[in-house]
Scaffold this active site. Sequence first.
Site, PDB file in Angstrom:
ATOM      1  NE  ARG A   1       7.118   0.589   4.678  1.00  0.00           N
ATOM      2  CZ  ARG A   1       5.894   0.080   4.624  1.00  0.00           C
ATOM      3  NH1 ARG A   1       5.724  -1.168   4.226  1.00  0.00           N
ATOM      4  NH2 ARG A   1       4.845   0.802   4.942  1.00  0.00           N
TER       5      ARG A   1
ATOM      6  NE  ARG B   1      -1.736  -2.357   2.673  1.00  0.00           N
ATOM      7  CZ  ARG B   1      -1.900  -3.649   2.358  1.00  0.00           C
ATOM      8  NH1 ARG B   1      -2.974  -4.030   1.738  1.00  0.00           N
ATOM      9  NH2 ARG B   1      -0.995  -4.544   2.684  1.00  0.00           N
ATOM     10  CB  THR B   2       3.475   2.581   2.225  1.00  0.00           C
ATOM     11  OG1 THR B   2       2.723   2.195   3.371  1.00  0.00           O
ATOM     12  CG2 THR B   2       4.119   3.927   2.480  1.00  0.00           C
TER      13      THR B   2
ATOM     14  CE  LYS C   1      26.943  -3.522  -7.667  1.00  0.00           C
ATOM     15  NZ  LYS C   1      27.161  -2.519  -8.727  1.00  0.00           N
TER      16      LYS C   1
ATOM     17  CG  HIS D   1       3.800   4.057   8.410  1.00  0.00           C
ATOM     18  ND1 HIS D   1       3.849   4.921   7.329  1.00  0.00           N
ATOM     19  CD2 HIS D   1       3.387   2.869   7.915  1.00  0.00           C
ATOM     20  CE1 HIS D   1       3.488   4.265   6.237  1.00  0.00           C
ATOM     21  NE2 HIS D   1       3.207   3.025   6.561  1.00  0.00           N
TER      22      HIS D   1
HETATM   23  C1  NCD Z   1       1.945  -1.107   8.005  1.00  0.00           C
HETATM   24  C2  NCD Z   1       3.438  -0.891   8.095  1.00  0.00           C
HETATM   25  O1  NCD Z   1       4.168  -1.145   7.143  1.00  0.00           O
HETATM   26  O2  NCD Z   1       3.840  -0.417   9.147  1.00  0.00           O
HETATM   27  N1  NCD Z   1       1.485  -1.250   6.712  1.00  0.00           N
HETATM   28  C3  NCD Z   1       1.153  -0.121   5.986  1.00  0.00           C
HETATM   29  O3  NCD Z   1       1.980   0.697   5.693  1.00  0.00           O
HETATM   30  N2  NCD Z   1      -0.134   0.048   5.644  1.00  0.00           N
HETATM   31  C4  NCD Z   1       1.421  -2.122   8.937  1.00  0.00           C
HETATM   32  C5  NCD Z   1       2.054  -3.474   9.017  1.00  0.00           C
HETATM   33  O4  NCD Z   1       2.961  -3.809   8.272  1.00  0.00           O
HETATM   34  O5  NCD Z   1       1.587  -4.229   9.867  1.00  0.00           O
END
Ligand code: NCD
Length: 307
Positions: free
Chosen positions: A109, A59-60, A88, A137
Amino acid sequence: MVKASDFKGKDVLSMRDYGREEIDFLLDKATEMVPVAEKGSTLLRGKILATLFFEPSTRTRLSFESAMLRLGGSVTGFSDPSASSVKKGETLEDTIKTVENYCDVIAMRHPEEDAARRAAAAAKIPVLNGGSGSGEHPTQALLDLHTMKYAKGKIDGLTIGLCGDLLYGRTTHSLALALNHFDVELYLISPKELTMKPDILKDLKMKHTATTDLKKVLPKLDVLYDTRIQKERFADPVQYEKLKDAYIIDPKLVKSGKQDLVVMHPLPRVNEITTDVDAMPNAWYFRQVRHGVYVRMALLALVLGAL
Ligand code: NCD
């Protein structure tokens, strides 16, 4: 007074960096993006977003990309660091100083909690934190608030339960910090091994109660924000096995709550919400996903100085 120009060129790293006025402003800008998302726009034509995902994501990453594309911008990046020079041994700082030559904004991320801050320190362009280890997040918190406001018409006055992995679940950390600026009551529902991360808990200003008993507090809730037990953060797989089914939300449990209970989840779900909840009017978790596009459209347009 908060202005669009306050966000120009800025990073989005932590919900700690925003007060009520900034949050309200961002949520309003996200709402303005609802019709724009339908029609498409050329607002960010010529701009490039790089998505650097050092950890799995559906999703993100895709919603950042969708947001950029809907605003007429372009997207590059990687979702498999093992296919990049990270493999590397390139440092995060060197990767960032390279990638910023190819793009105007970075969404990233990373499994380490301080990675987004390190990247922002290395970069001359805005860095948007799409999840930093078991830290934060922030863009998820904004989309969670936007969904809550849409579902309930308001945030002030709500009783909200955060349930599941409150120790490692970064979405609950950013959401709890954001909710500090609202008149809400919070229930922190988790196994005793996974209670709210201490450095978040110590800063909570609203009335909050920690409990292990979901069934008992459910009838009090307007919103139940459920989360996955974060398997990848456990050092001991036996401990994960012991805790993974701590809470299972099924139709019977949902029906024991208020009729208009809103059930949210950042997703992915594993088995903490049974699939027969999905068809209930209380289930908001797939609708929640859409709000991520509006929020990320607003953030991209703001940090790129287009609003
Ligand atoms: C979450 C995350 O990556 O922190 N997912 C997201 O971004 N919607 C939640 C999760 O991974 O449990």
